[in-house]
Design an enzyme around this catalytic site. Structure first.
Site, PDB file in Angstrom:
ATOM      1  N   GLY A  86       0.742  -1.220  -0.044  1.00 54.27           N
ATOM      2  CA  GLY A  86       0.105   0.024  -0.139  1.00 54.27           C
ATOM      3  C   GLY A  86       0.748   1.086   0.003  1.00 54.27           C
ATOM      4  O   GLY A  86       2.176   1.144  -0.199  1.00 54.27           O
ATOM      5  N   GLY A 113      -7.927   0.244  -9.964  1.00 48.01           N
ATOM      6  CA  GLY A 113      -6.903  -0.243  -8.920  1.00 48.01           C
ATOM      7  C   GLY A 113      -6.575  -1.597  -8.678  1.00 48.01           C
ATOM      8  O   GLY A 113      -7.770  -2.287  -8.478  1.00 48.01           O
ATOM      9  N   ASP A 123      -5.981  -3.000  -5.958  1.00 46.39           N
ATOM     10  CA  ASP A 123      -6.348  -3.216  -4.583  1.00 46.39           C
ATOM     11  C   ASP A 123      -7.929  -3.426  -4.673  1.00 46.39           C
ATOM     12  O   ASP A 123      -8.594  -4.272  -3.725  1.00 46.39           O
ATOM     13  CB  ASP A 123      -5.669  -1.998  -3.632  1.00 46.39           C
ATOM     14  CG  ASP A 123      -6.084  -0.666  -4.255  1.00 46.39           C
ATOM     15  OD1 ASP A 123      -6.468  -0.725  -5.263  1.00 46.39           O
ATOM     16  OD2 ASP A 123      -6.460   0.279  -3.526  1.00 46.39           O
ATOM     17  N   ASP A 129     -13.780   0.297   0.803  1.00 45.49           N
ATOM     18  CA  ASP A 129     -12.310   0.221   1.238  1.00 45.49           C
ATOM     19  C   ASP A 129     -11.833   1.274   1.651  1.00 45.49           C
ATOM     20  O   ASP A 129     -11.989   2.421   0.945  1.00 45.49           O
ATOM     21  CB  ASP A 129     -11.444  -0.430   0.241  1.00 45.49           C
ATOM     22  CG  ASP A 129     -10.021  -0.583   0.404  1.00 45.49           C
ATOM     23  OD1 ASP A 129      -9.598  -0.286   1.558  1.00 45.49           O
ATOM     24  OD2 ASP A 129      -9.366  -1.212  -0.205  1.00 45.49           O
TER      25      ASP A 129
END
Length: 243
Positions: free
Chosen positions: A13, A94, A96, A117
């Site tokens: 991250g 993304g 993620d 998220d």
């Protein structure tokens, strides 16, 4: 411990690196690190058979170079995934978000899911009961909201430490914290309500570092799953191994 049954998932991250160890596709251990060297040391110690990594910073190749003897699967836009992606600009989605959706598909398959998220930005993504991903929305995260108030005004301070606060702030700092935290709560309540008006059986899954902070504040029933991205990475790895 049988190495043939061990997977490691790595989520790189903006502020930290989360790592999960899966044995027989069940998360058995997880860690949070600040540097890639800590991750490589762990991998060498655990000696997994498979590794899946994703990075919002695009530095996952550094990890691959540091571990040349391991086959590392890197999640990207063209990686086969266990759900149907209807996003119009797939290359901009993304990794993620992709991993979190795969996590929702893993733990809530056959249900209408709204995945929230909470990271540098707050993302809302909808995966329906047929495993079709429709898209979602993005808004500024907690730290980004505090930083923007400091950047675009002359007198508002930069808030770096905060906790729950009453609706009415009695100092400038308290007022800013109230505005950000209560504003995000109201935003989430409103967006969830709009989804529920279309899908009354909606399941809401929340992940990210601040997930537990908001779970109890929302009107809807929320399932907090802070390890959702790691679960999703392992799900994608499992899906590709079977393909």
């Amino acid at each position: 411990m049988n190495n043939d049954s061990i997977n490691i998932a790595i989520d790189i991250g903006n502020s930290s690196i989360k790592v999960g160890l899966f044995q027989n596709n069940l998360l058995s251990e997880d860690w949070t690190f600040q540097s890639l060297s800590e991750v490589t040391d762990l991998v060498k110690k655990k000696q997994p058979n498979h590794i899946m990594a994703c990075s919002v910073a695009g530095n996952e190749q550094i990890l691959a170079k540091a571990l040349p003897t391991y086959k590392i699967f890197i999640l990207h836009a063209s990686t086969p995934i266990p759900f149907e992606n209807h996003y119009k600009t797939k290359n901009t989605l993304g990794v993620d978000r992709i991993a979190a959706l795969a996590g929702a598909e893993c733990i809530n398959k056959g249900k209408n899911n709204l995945v929230i998220d909470i990271g540098s930005c707050i993302t809302y993504d909808f995966l329906d009961d047929k495993s079709l991903y429709h898209g979602g929305s993005i808004s500024p995260g907690i730290d980004l909201r505090f930083k923007s108030m400091n950047d675009y005004t002359k007198k508002l301070p930069l808030i770096s430490k905060y906790d729950s606060v009453d609706l009415i702030g009695r100092t400038t700092e308290e007022a800013m914290i109230s505005g950000v935290l209560n504003g995000i709560t109201a935003e989430m309540d409103g967006i969830i309500s709009r989804y529920q008006s279309k899908w009354p059986d909606l399941e809401v899954i929340m992940c990210g570092r601040a997930a537990n902070s908001f779970e109890s504040k929302l009107k809807a029933t929320i399932f907090a799953s802070p390890k959702l991205v790691l679960i999703g990475l392992n799900r994608i790895l499992e899906y590709n191994e079977k393909s």
